[in-house]
Design a protein around this motif. Sequence first.
Motif, mmCIF file in Angstrom:
data_model
loop_
_atom_site.group_PDB
_atom_site.id
_atom_site.type_symbol
_atom_site.label_atom_id
_atom_site.label_comp_id
_atom_site.label_asym_id
_atom_site.label_seq_id
_atom_site.Cartn_x
_atom_site.Cartn_y
_atom_site.Cartn_z
ATOM 1 N N PRO A 109 4.547 10.935 0.675
ATOM 2 C CA PRO A 109 4.398 10.300 1.988
ATOM 3 C C PRO A 109 3.026 9.664 2.192
ATOM 4 O O PRO A 109 2.874 8.778 3.040
ATOM 5 C CB PRO A 109 4.617 11.463 2.974
ATOM 6 N N LEU A 110 2.017 10.080 1.409
ATOM 7 C CA LEU A 110 0.691 9.479 1.544
ATOM 8 C C LEU A 110 0.654 8.046 1.025
ATOM 9 O O LEU A 110 -0.156 7.243 1.499
ATOM 10 C CB LEU A 110 -0.350 10.316 0.788
ATOM 11 N N VAL A 111 1.501 7.717 0.061
ATOM 12 C CA VAL A 111 1.483 6.363 -0.520
ATOM 13 C C VAL A 111 1.736 5.292 0.541
ATOM 14 O O VAL A 111 0.919 4.379 0.722
ATOM 15 C CB VAL A 111 2.488 6.252 -1.683
ATOM 16 N N PRO A 112 2.844 5.344 1.288
ATOM 17 C CA PRO A 112 3.037 4.316 2.324
ATOM 18 C C PRO A 112 2.027 4.420 3.455
ATOM 19 O O PRO A 112 1.642 3.413 4.043
ATOM 20 C CB PRO A 112 4.468 4.560 2.816
ATOM 21 N N LEU A 113 1.580 5.641 3.754
ATOM 22 C CA LEU A 113 0.611 5.820 4.836
ATOM 23 C C LEU A 113 -0.727 5.188 4.480
ATOM 24 O O LEU A 113 -1.306 4.418 5.269
ATOM 25 C CB LEU A 113 0.439 7.315 5.125
ATOM 26 N N LEU A 114 -1.245 5.467 3.279
ATOM 27 C CA LEU A 114 -2.507 4.882 2.851
ATOM 28 C C LEU A 114 -2.366 3.385 2.580
ATOM 29 O O LEU A 114 -3.320 2.616 2.780
ATOM 30 C CB LEU A 114 -3.017 5.595 1.591
ATOM 31 N N GLY A 115 -1.190 2.962 2.120
ATOM 32 C CA GLY A 115 -0.953 1.537 1.939
ATOM 33 C C GLY A 115 -1.063 0.782 3.248
ATOM 34 O O GLY A 115 -1.606 -0.331 3.303
ATOM 35 N N TRP A 116 -0.575 1.384 4.318
ATOM 36 C CA TRP A 116 -0.685 0.774 5.646
ATOM 37 C C TRP A 116 -2.129 0.780 6.128
ATOM 38 O O TRP A 116 -2.614 -0.214 6.688
ATOM 39 C CB TRP A 116 0.203 1.529 6.620
ATOM 40 N N MET A 117 -2.849 1.870 5.882
ATOM 41 C CA MET A 117 -4.234 1.988 6.361
ATOM 42 C C MET A 117 -5.194 1.090 5.585
ATOM 43 O O MET A 117 -6.085 0.458 6.182
ATOM 44 C CB MET A 117 -4.691 3.449 6.262
ATOM 45 N N LEU A 118 -5.028 1.002 4.255
ATOM 46 C CA LEU A 118 -5.992 0.284 3.419
ATOM 47 C C LEU A 118 -5.615 -1.170 3.176
ATOM 48 O O LEU A 118 -6.504 -2.039 3.122
ATOM 49 C CB LEU A 118 -6.132 1.001 2.068
ATOM 50 N N LEU A 119 -4.327 -1.426 2.999
ATOM 51 C CA LEU A 119 -3.890 -2.773 2.624
ATOM 52 C C LEU A 119 -3.066 -3.457 3.702
ATOM 53 O O LEU A 119 -2.621 -4.590 3.507
ATOM 54 C CB LEU A 119 -3.059 -2.700 1.328
ATOM 55 N N TRP A 125 9.397 3.209 9.310
ATOM 56 C CA TRP A 125 9.266 4.187 10.391
ATOM 57 C C TRP A 125 9.389 5.629 9.904
ATOM 58 O O TRP A 125 8.826 6.556 10.508
ATOM 59 C CB TRP A 125 10.324 3.921 11.477
ATOM 60 N N SER A 126 10.100 5.821 8.784
ATOM 61 C CA SER A 126 10.315 7.178 8.281
ATOM 62 C C SER A 126 9.019 7.843 7.814
ATOM 63 O O SER A 126 8.972 9.072 7.651
ATOM 64 C CB SER A 126 11.330 7.163 7.132
ATOM 65 N N VAL A 127 7.958 7.042 7.565
ATOM 66 C CA VAL A 127 6.688 7.610 7.101
ATOM 67 C C VAL A 127 6.122 8.585 8.118
ATOM 68 O O VAL A 127 5.578 9.639 7.760
ATOM 69 C CB VAL A 127 5.672 6.485 6.813
ATOM 70 N N TRP A 128 6.244 8.254 9.381
ATOM 71 C CA TRP A 128 5.581 9.064 10.411
ATOM 72 C C TRP A 128 6.223 10.437 10.590
ATOM 73 O O TRP A 128 5.525 11.455 10.516
ATOM 74 C CB TRP A 128 5.534 8.276 11.718
ATOM 75 N N PRO A 129 7.546 10.545 10.808
ATOM 76 C CA PRO A 129 8.115 11.898 10.934
ATOM 77 C C PRO A 129 8.031 12.706 9.638
ATOM 78 O O PRO A 129 7.824 13.924 9.686
ATOM 79 C CB PRO A 129 9.581 11.632 11.331
ATOM 80 N N THR A 130 8.171 12.041 8.477
ATOM 81 C CA THR A 130 8.090 12.804 7.227
ATOM 82 C C THR A 130 6.662 13.269 6.949
ATOM 83 O O THR A 130 6.468 14.348 6.369
ATOM 84 C CB THR A 130 8.593 11.956 6.040
ATOM 85 N N SER A 131 5.664 12.492 7.364
ATOM 86 C CA SER A 131 4.275 12.934 7.207
ATOM 87 C C SER A 131 4.006 14.171 8.047
ATOM 88 O O SER A 131 3.364 15.126 7.597
ATOM 89 C CB SER A 131 3.307 11.811 7.605
ATOM 90 N N ILE A 132 4.510 14.148 9.283
ATOM 91 C CA ILE A 132 4.353 15.325 10.149
ATOM 92 C C ILE A 132 5.100 16.522 9.547
ATOM 93 O O ILE A 132 4.599 17.653 9.539
ATOM 94 C CB ILE A 132 4.868 15.013 11.563
ATOM 95 N N GLY A 133 6.292 16.251 9.017
ATOM 96 C CA GLY A 133 7.063 17.327 8.389
ATOM 97 C C GLY A 133 6.349 17.910 7.186
ATOM 98 O O GLY A 133 6.347 19.132 6.984
ATOM 99 N N CYS A 134 5.712 17.044 6.379
ATOM 100 C CA CYS A 134 4.974 17.532 5.220
ATOM 101 C C CYS A 134 3.768 18.367 5.637
ATOM 102 O O CYS A 134 3.431 19.369 4.993
ATOM 103 C CB CYS A 134 4.515 16.364 4.353
ATOM 104 N N LEU A 135 3.107 17.962 6.701
ATOM 105 C CA LEU A 135 1.974 18.756 7.203
ATOM 106 C C LEU A 135 2.453 20.137 7.658
ATOM 107 O O LEU A 135 1.798 21.153 7.382
ATOM 108 C CB LEU A 135 1.293 18.021 8.355
#
Length: 303
Positions: A109-119, A125-135
């Motif tokens: 889940p960090l790949v799409p999240l960091l891709g959005w932040m850096l590039l 949309w699935s990145v956000w709930p799955t990131s919270i779920g992974c945490l």
Amino acid sequence: MTRAQANLLLLAVALIWGSAFVAQAEGMAGVGPLTFTGTRFLLGTAVIAPLAWREWRQLSLRQAQPRPTDALGISALGVLLMLGAVFQQIGIISTTITNAGFLTALYVPLVPLLGWMLLRTPAHWSVWPTSIGCLAGTWLLSGAQGFEPVVGDLWVMASSIFWALHVIFVGRIAERLHAPFLIASGQFLVCGVISLLWALLSESITLSGVVQAALPIAYAGLVSVGIGYTTQVVAQGYAQPADAAIILSAETVFAALFGFLLMGDRLNANGIAGCVLILVCIVAVQIAPLAAAGRQALARRAQ
């Protein structure tokens, strides 16, 4: 090769990568994390080198050899690979194989999240709930022994950041060069050389220690890095992306299985719940965008 055969090869890759966590833990009895990482990736380089040499000759015939900027990019990939591998290796010293396998997979889940932040790459949309779920899963898993993460868990979680950055930037370089084995061998070489040079300055390397760790190093280098990566490249040429995503995620399950069978890892209810939650989120973040793209394609055909 049929799709079913490719899927079986990918399952074998997940099995190899999951079992390699045991070798990484066993190897720490004889050598330090930098020495283990350096020798492991240099062995992997030796396995892929013949394929890389063939790709180099093919590029030379087309006069499309890598430019100096490409060499710098591959070297940067090697540094990211080294940091991810070394941090993970340090973490394995003081955490369980099960925790290491699932916490390393946080890079998904960090790949799409960091891709959005850096590039500024749009994130599904699935990145956000799955990131919270992974945490949440990480909190349950790393806190399985009283909700206080051990130091090893923190090292492995930190390694997932470098794995994610590596995945992001290796794709950009691969799109231009179209030489996966050349890129792989180059980054493996950089990772191995830097790790060993660092080990010479900071670790005590003895012949008896190297002999003691020889079998784990050989397995992690020749089988996990060399054979595992090469098989992945071959199989993904015939497998569907959704199949590959789900099957390779089984690496975490195999790590837990081998940790249970060979290392005596045991989890309480909180730890098991954390593993399940992380695995569900990892699969969901990979297949949700593919499913959406499939629906859009069907809708366009129906018009």
